[in-house]
Design an enzyme around this catalytic site. Structure first.
Site, PDB file in Angstrom:
ATOM      1  NE  ARG A  97      -2.780   0.789   3.448  1.00 10.04           N
ATOM      2  CZ  ARG A  97      -2.374   2.409   4.024  1.00 10.04           C
ATOM      3  NH1 ARG A  97      -1.091   2.382   4.916  1.00 10.04           N
ATOM      4  NH2 ARG A  97      -3.170   3.310   4.335  1.00 10.04           N
ATOM      5  CG  ASN A 101       9.482   8.768  -3.215  1.00  6.00           C
ATOM      6  OD1 ASN A 101       9.985   8.145  -4.432  1.00  6.00           O
ATOM      7  ND2 ASN A 101       9.281  10.445  -3.494  1.00  6.00           N
ATOM      8  CG  ASP A 119      -2.251   3.028  -7.648  1.00  7.18           C
ATOM      9  OD1 ASP A 119      -0.880   2.401  -8.006  1.00  7.18           O
ATOM     10  OD2 ASP A 119      -3.197   2.414  -7.336  1.00  7.18           O
ATOM     11  CG  ASN A 147       9.663  13.859  -3.164  1.00  2.82           C
ATOM     12  OD1 ASN A 147      10.649  13.400  -3.615  1.00  2.82           O
ATOM     13  ND2 ASN A 147       8.657  14.078  -4.563  1.00  2.82           N
ATOM     14  CG  ASP A 199      11.415  15.898  -6.938  1.00  3.53           C
ATOM     15  OD1 ASP A 199      11.322  15.225  -5.866  1.00  3.53           O
ATOM     16  OD2 ASP A 199      10.882  15.500  -7.548  1.00  3.53           O
TER      17      ASP A 199
END
Length: 286
Positions: A97, A101, A119, A147, A199
């Site tokens: 799930r 990152n 996703d 991020n 980012d």
């Protein structure tokens, strides 16, 4: 306009996670889609490439030597750039799930890793602190794409990016306990009507927060009160992350990506996916 140089390194499909090692005098970064680690040594002017069997997310130099590789669904240790990978179990995470990152260490060596929805749509991402014994503690949730993570020079403010919907949060940080509190919005890109989304990020020695702005074709420096101080355009629409390194940490390196660009956009941006080096007149932090 701030001048930039393009480093002699392969273009990345999705370049990310630049991390400078003072010990190795090298910049490491990853290509998530092409599944590789890259290492640039400024003193030699050369870049080495290491192919991987799985997609990386971030790479961290270890105090004991070698590297810690954060992958989408786990972690591994490399005793050297070309050494065999040794997987490390990460308990308490459901990688069906959420996936890892970006990541960064505070000045005590505590590892902070964010996750994103598998996703990249739902707000199921979380922010974890992982200690030297690999004990995992969840500190924040409700994230879509966790991020960049960075700390103020005094170590008492932590910045954290959620790239979608496009927000940078600030926390009070306790450097003795590695704990965060008082979460607040540092910068809301939609409210500020900024182009692009935040980012990767890093903080310079003067306390300025540098942010790579995907789809904004620029690097931006923000003061500690959230004011835009510098706007550094790049010849690519999707810069992904930033890190100071080189002699005296006076070079700002920026990664970028080709991922998601059309053939026409790639033709118009021949430097997409490359690593850039800039002199922005300020040094970074160790």
């Amino acid at each position: 306009m701030t001048a930039f140089a393009t480093i002699d390194a392969p273009a990345c499909v999705l370049g990310e996670g630049p991390m400078w090692s003072d010990r190795d005098e090298a910049l490491y970064w990853v290509d998530i889609v092409a599944r590789r680690i890259l290492r640039f040594r400024p003193s030699e002017g050369r870049t080495d490439v290491r192919e991987l069997p799985f997609a990386p997310s971030a790479i961290i130099p270890r105090q004991a030597g070698g590297l810690l590789l954060i992958t989408k669904k786990g972690m591994a240790v490399l005793d050297g750039f070309d050494a065999a990978l040794r997987s490390i179990p990460v308990p308490g995470l459901d990688f069906t799930r959420e996936v890892f990152n970006d990541a960064a260490c505070d000045r005590a060596g505590r590892l902070w890793v964010g996750t994103r929805d598998i996703d990249a749509r739902a707000a199921t991402g979380r922010l974890y602190r992982i200690d030297a014994d690999f004990n995992v503690t969840r500190h924040a949730e409700g994230l879509v794409i966790s991020n960049g993570i960075a700390w103020s020079p005094d170590g008492r403010t932590m910045y954290h990016v959620d790239s979608r919907p496009g927000r940078i949060d600030a926390y009070d940080y306790d450097p003795d306990r590695g704990a965060i509190s008082n979460r607040r919005v540092f910068l809301d890109y939609a409210a500020a009507k900024h182009e692009g989304r935040p980012d990767g990020c890093t903080v310079d020695a003067e306390g300025g927060l540098w942010v790579a702005e995907v789809e904004g074709a620029r690097l931006a420096r923000y003061t500690p009160d959230g004011r835009l101080d510098r706007d550094v355009p790049l010849p690519v629409s999707k810069p992904t992350s930033v890190m100071f390194g080189g002699a005296g940490r006076r070079t700002l390196f920026a990664t970028s990506m080709q991922f998601g660009l059309s053939d026409a956009e790639l033709a118009a941006q021949p430097l997409a996916g490359r690593l850039f080096a800039l002199d922005v007149g300020v040094a970074g932090l160790p």
